[in-house]
Design a protein around this motif. Structure first.
Motif, PDB file in Angstrom:
ATOM      1  N   UNK A   1      -0.568   2.297 -17.675  1.00 32.69           N
ATOM      2  CA  UNK A   1       0.627   1.542 -17.312  1.00 32.69           C
ATOM      3  C   UNK A   1       0.377   0.721 -16.046  1.00 32.69           C
ATOM      4  N   UNK A   2       1.046  -0.420 -15.977  1.00 34.32           N
ATOM      5  CA  UNK A   2       0.897  -1.256 -14.795  1.00 34.32           C
ATOM      6  C   UNK A   2       1.823  -2.452 -14.843  1.00 34.32           C
ATOM      7  N   UNK A   3       2.118  -2.997 -13.672  1.00 41.40           N
ATOM      8  CA  UNK A   3       2.980  -4.171 -13.603  1.00 41.40           C
ATOM      9  C   UNK A   3       3.853  -4.111 -12.370  1.00 41.40           C
ATOM     10  N   UNK A   4       5.086  -4.564 -12.505  1.00 38.93           N
ATOM     11  CA  UNK A   4       6.039  -4.556 -11.398  1.00 38.93           C
ATOM     12  C   UNK A   4       6.829  -3.256 -11.426  1.00 38.93           C
ATOM     13  N   UNK A   5       6.793  -2.526 -10.328  1.00 34.43           N
ATOM     14  CA  UNK A   5       7.510  -1.254 -10.216  1.00 34.43           C
ATOM     15  C   UNK A   5       7.766  -1.015  -8.741  1.00 34.43           C
ATOM     16  N   UNK A   6       8.968  -1.335  -8.287  1.00 33.55           N
ATOM     17  CA  UNK A   6       9.274  -1.332  -6.851  1.00 33.55           C
ATOM     18  C   UNK A   6       9.016   0.017  -6.187  1.00 33.55           C
ATOM     19  N   UNK A   7       9.465   1.087  -6.799  1.00 33.73           N
ATOM     20  CA  UNK A   7       9.317   2.402  -6.165  1.00 33.73           C
ATOM     21  C   UNK A   7       7.859   2.860  -6.166  1.00 33.73           C
ATOM     22  N   UNK A   8       7.143   2.559  -7.231  1.00 35.18           N
ATOM     23  CA  UNK A   8       5.743   2.990  -7.318  1.00 35.18           C
ATOM     24  C   UNK A   8       4.856   2.273  -6.312  1.00 35.18           C
ATOM     25  N   UNK A   9       5.340   1.171  -5.744  1.00 38.58           N
ATOM     26  CA  UNK A   9       4.564   0.433  -4.741  1.00 38.58           C
ATOM     27  C   UNK A   9       4.712   1.013  -3.346  1.00 38.58           C
ATOM     28  N   UNK A  10       5.611   1.981  -3.169  1.00 31.89           N
ATOM     29  CA  UNK A  10       5.835   2.561  -1.845  1.00 31.89           C
ATOM     30  C   UNK A  10       4.670   3.476  -1.467  1.00 31.89           C
ATOM     31  N   UNK A  11       4.358   3.500  -0.177  1.00 28.26           N
ATOM     32  CA  UNK A  11       3.148   4.168   0.307  1.00 28.26           C
ATOM     33  C   UNK A  11       3.111   5.657   0.008  1.00 28.26           C
ATOM     34  N   UNK A  12       4.274   6.306  -0.106  1.00 23.52           N
ATOM     35  CA  UNK A  12       4.293   7.757  -0.330  1.00 23.52           C
ATOM     36  C   UNK A  12       4.570   8.127  -1.788  1.00 23.52           C
ATOM     37  N   UNK A  13       4.509   7.141  -2.697  1.00 21.33           N
ATOM     38  CA  UNK A  13       4.895   7.414  -4.088  1.00 21.33           C
ATOM     39  C   UNK A  13       3.969   8.443  -4.735  1.00 21.33           C
ATOM     40  N   UNK A  14       2.670   8.330  -4.538  1.00 20.59           N
ATOM     41  CA  UNK A  14       1.709   9.264  -5.144  1.00 20.59           C
ATOM     42  C   UNK A  14       2.047  10.696  -4.766  1.00 20.59           C
ATOM     43  N   UNK A  15       2.383  10.904  -3.498  1.00 23.80           N
ATOM     44  CA  UNK A  15       2.740  12.253  -3.044  1.00 23.80           C
ATOM     45  C   UNK A  15       4.067  12.691  -3.652  1.00 23.80           C
ATOM     46  N   UNK A  16       5.008  11.762  -3.785  1.00 24.01           N
ATOM     47  CA  UNK A  16       6.331  12.127  -4.317  1.00 24.01           C
ATOM     48  C   UNK A  16       6.242  12.613  -5.760  1.00 24.01           C
ATOM     49  N   UNK A  17       5.290  12.056  -6.521  1.00 24.60           N
ATOM     50  CA  UNK A  17       5.159  12.471  -7.932  1.00 24.60           C
ATOM     51  C   UNK A  17       3.990  13.437  -8.111  1.00 24.60           C
ATOM     52  N   UNK A  18       3.522  13.988  -6.996  1.00 25.00           N
ATOM     53  CA  UNK A  18       2.475  15.017  -7.013  1.00 25.00           C
ATOM     54  C   UNK A  18       1.242  14.585  -7.800  1.00 25.00           C
ATOM     55  N   UNK A  19       0.851  13.342  -7.598  1.00 29.11           N
ATOM     56  CA  UNK A  19      -0.380  12.841  -8.207  1.00 29.11           C
ATOM     57  C   UNK A  19      -0.242  12.319  -9.620  1.00 29.11           C
ATOM     58  N   UNK A  20       0.959  12.357 -10.184  1.00 29.81           N
ATOM     59  CA  UNK A  20       1.135  11.886 -11.570  1.00 29.81           C
ATOM     60  C   UNK A  20       0.882  10.382 -11.712  1.00 29.81           C
ATOM     61  N   UNK A  21       0.868   9.658 -10.604  1.00 31.26           N
ATOM     62  CA  UNK A  21       0.642   8.209 -10.672  1.00 31.26           C
ATOM     63  C   UNK A  21      -0.831   7.855 -10.844  1.00 31.26           C
ATOM     64  N   UNK A  22      -1.714   8.828 -10.922  1.00 27.53           N
ATOM     65  CA  UNK A  22      -3.148   8.566 -11.046  1.00 27.53           C
ATOM     66  C   UNK A  22      -3.432   7.593 -12.182  1.00 27.53           C
ATOM     67  N   UNK A  23      -4.026   6.464 -11.848  1.00 29.12           N
ATOM     68  CA  UNK A  23      -4.370   5.447 -12.847  1.00 29.12           C
ATOM     69  C   UNK A  23      -3.357   4.331 -12.956  1.00 29.12           C
ATOM     70  N   UNK A  24      -2.131   4.538 -12.465  1.00 22.72           N
ATOM     71  CA  UNK A  24      -1.096   3.508 -12.551  1.00 22.72           C
ATOM     72  C   UNK A  24      -1.470   2.303 -11.692  1.00 22.72           C
ATOM     73  N   UNK A  25      -1.205   1.108 -12.200  1.00 26.11           N
ATOM     74  CA  UNK A  25      -1.465  -0.136 -11.476  1.00 26.11           C
ATOM     75  C   UNK A  25      -0.124  -0.767 -11.118  1.00 26.11           C
ATOM     76  N   UNK A  26       0.035  -1.130  -9.851  1.00 22.54           N
ATOM     77  CA  UNK A  26       1.329  -1.586  -9.358  1.00 22.54           C
ATOM     78  C   UNK A  26       1.172  -2.904  -8.601  1.00 22.54           C
ATOM     79  N   UNK A  27       2.072  -3.834  -8.887  1.00 28.32           N
ATOM     80  CA  UNK A  27       2.097  -5.089  -8.142  1.00 28.32           C
ATOM     81  C   UNK A  27       2.797  -4.886  -6.810  1.00 28.32           C
TER      82      UNK A  27
END
Length: 423
Positions: A274-300
C-alpha cells in the motif's frame, strides 16, 4: 533573555531588551556612580503575526518552528537593528474565526508580517483581510490552487500573498501520478492496481484522473472504491482488494482512520503493498503507534529526517531537541522556512515597508529545509528538481523512513515484506 513571543491576550507592555537589563543592573549595583547615563529608547520589535489552529499538533508545531527561527535571527542581532517578536493568534478550524483573527492582527495589533494559515478554507477566508491590510502574508498550510490564483486574477490587491509551503494540490496530484507511473509501474512492475480513498470531493475528483494516467502508464486498475471517512472496520474493503488480485493499493486518505486500516491490512494477509496519500501515516510517530504494522507502507509527505537539503537534518534534530517530540509536522518546515525567507527579504530591501518587500520576496531563492524556495509569477512555491517536492517515503525496519521518490532524492532501497512479495 526576554520572551520574543506573546499571545493576543497578553499585555502589550514593552519588553526590556537584554542590553537594557544589563545597563539597569549596572546602574543599580555601581555604588560609586552618582548617576547612570540616560538610556536610549529601544526600537520597537518587528511583529510577526502567527495565525494558526492552536488546538492541533500542526498549530503547536507552527508556533514552535516560527519561534525557533526568530530566536536564531534575534541572537544574530535581529533585522535592521530590531528584534523580532511572535504574536500568536488562534484561528481555530473555523473560517469565520480565522478571518476575525486576521483583522485583529492587522488592524489592532498591527503586525509587520503574517506567517500561518492552517487549512485552505481558513486561508481563503483570510485573504481579503490581508489585501485590505497590505502587509506580506506567507502561507504555510493551505494547498488549494485558489489561494495564489487570487494573485494572478488581481495582482495589485493580492500581491502580498505568497505560498511558501506546501506545493499546491495540483502539483501534488501530478507528483502522485509520476510516482505511480515511474516507481509503482515502471520500477516495481506492479501493474494491477486498486485505488481506494475516503468519500470526499478531492478524492472523487482525483480518482478518474489517476485511473486514466495509470492506464496510460501500462497498469490495469482492478478496483476503485470510496468509503465513509468515519469507517473503522475495513474488513469489507480489504476483502474487495484481495479479490481484485491487485499488486499495489493507492491510498487517498486525509481524515481516514489510518491506524485501523494499516493494522487490519496486516491482519488480513492481503498481499498487496500500500502507498499514496495518507495524512496520519506521514506523522513521525505513526510506526510506533501501530506497533510496526506500517512496515513496507509508502506514504507521501514533506517531513522526513533525510538529507533532502543541507538544512533538513540540522533543522529536524534541533526541533526535536527543542520540543522533545518525535519530529516536526510538515507545516513546521514551512513555518521555519517562511520566517527565514521574510528575514532575507527584509535584509535585501533594507526596510519592512510592504511594497519594497513584495519586490524582494518575488526574487526569493532560499535554501530551505525541503528544497530551494522560489516563487512563480503568481507567488506560488515552485516545484521540480532541487526545489520543493512531494516525497514518497517508505516505513522500513525499526521505524526508519527511506525516501524512494523522486528518484534523485532516494536514500535507500525499496523494501517489500516477505508476505507481500509476488511469487
Amino acid at each position: 533573555m526576554p520572551s520574543s513571543r506573546r499571545n493576543l491576550t497578553q499585555t502589550s507592555t514593552p519588553l526590556i531588551s537584554p542590553l537594557r537589563r544589563r545597563l539597569l543592573a549596572g546602574a543599580a549595583a555601581g555604588a560609586s556612580l552618582v548617576a547612570a547615563a540616560p538610556l536610549r529608547a529601544q526600537p520597537q520589535p518587528i511583529r510577526v503575526g502567527v495565525p494558526t489552529a492552536l488546538n492541533t499538533a500542526a498549530g503547536r508545531d507552527t508556533v514552535d518552528a516560527v519561534q525557533m527561527a526568530i530566536d536564531e535571527i534575534n541572537v544574530q542581532g535581529g533585522l535592521l537593528g530590531r528584534q523580532l517578536e511572535a504574536v500568536v493568534a488562534d484561528e481555530t478550524l473555523d473560517p469565520a474565526t480565522g478571518a476575525a483573527v486576521m483583522r485583529t492582527l492587522t488592524a489592532e495589533t498591527k503586525v509587520d508580517v503574517l506567517i500561518g494559515g492552517h487549512t485552505s478554507g481558513i486561508t481563503l477566508a483570510q485573504l481579503p483581510e490581508v489585501a485590505d491590510a497590505a502587509i506580506p502574508y506567507l502561507s504555510i498550510g493551505g494547498a488549494s490552487p485558489a489561494i495564489t490564483q487570487r494573485v494572478l486574477e488581481d495582482y495589485e490587491r493580492f500581491k502580498y500573498v505568497f505560498r511558501v509551503h506546501p506545493i499546491n494540490a495540483g502539483h501534488q496530484a501530478r507528483a502522485l501520478m509520476e510516482f505511480i507511473a515511474g516507481f509503482v509501474v515502471g520500477e516495481m512492475r506492479y501493474t494491477r492496481l486498486a485505488l481506494v480513498g475516503e468519500d470526499a470531493g478531492w478524492v472523487r475528483e482525483l480518482l478518474p484522473i489517476l485511473s486514466r494516467n495509470a492506464t496510460a502508464a501500462g497498469a490495469e486498475v482492478r478496483l476503485t472504491e470510496v468509503f465513509d471517512d468515519a469507517t473503522t472496520d475495513f474488513a469489507p474493503l480489504l476483502a474487495k482488494i484481495h479479490g481484485s488480485a491487485a499488486h499495489f493499493v493507492v491510498t487517498l486518505f486525509a481524515q481516514a482512520a489510518s491506524e485501523a486500516f494499516v493494522s487490519q491490512w496486516v491482519a488480513s494477509g492481503v498481499p498487496a503493498l500500500i502507498g499514496g496519500i495518507d495524512a496520519r501515516s506521514a506523522e513521525a510517530d505513526f510506526y510506533a503507534r501501530v506497533q510496526g504494522d506500517a512496515l513496507g507502507q509508502i506514504v507521501a509527505g514533506f517531513a522526513v529526517r533525510a538529507p533532502i537539503t543541507t538544512h533538513t537534518l540540522p533543522f529536524w534534530d534541533a526541533f526535536v531537541a527543542r520540543t522533545g517530540r518525535s519530529g516536526p509536522s510538515h507545516i513546521a518546515l514551512g513555518a521555519y522556512d517562511a520566517m527565514h525567507v521574510y528575514a532575507a527579504a527584509v535584509q535585501r530591501a533594507g526596510t519592512t515597508a510592504a511594497p519594497a518587500l513584495v519586490a524582494e520576496l518575488e526574487k526569493t531563492d532560499h535554501p530551505g529545509v525541503n528544497g530551494r524556495i522560489q516563487f512563480d509569477e503568481h507567488h506560488d512555491v515552485r516545484v521540480g528538481p532541487g526545489l520543493s517536492n512531494l516525497l514518497f517515503v517508505q516505513w522500513q525496519e525499526k521505524g526508519e523512513r527511506v525516501v524512494l521518490w523522486p528518484r534523485e532524492l532516494r536514500n535507500g532501497k525499496p523494501f517489500v515484506p516477505p508476505v507481500r512479495r509476488r511469487p
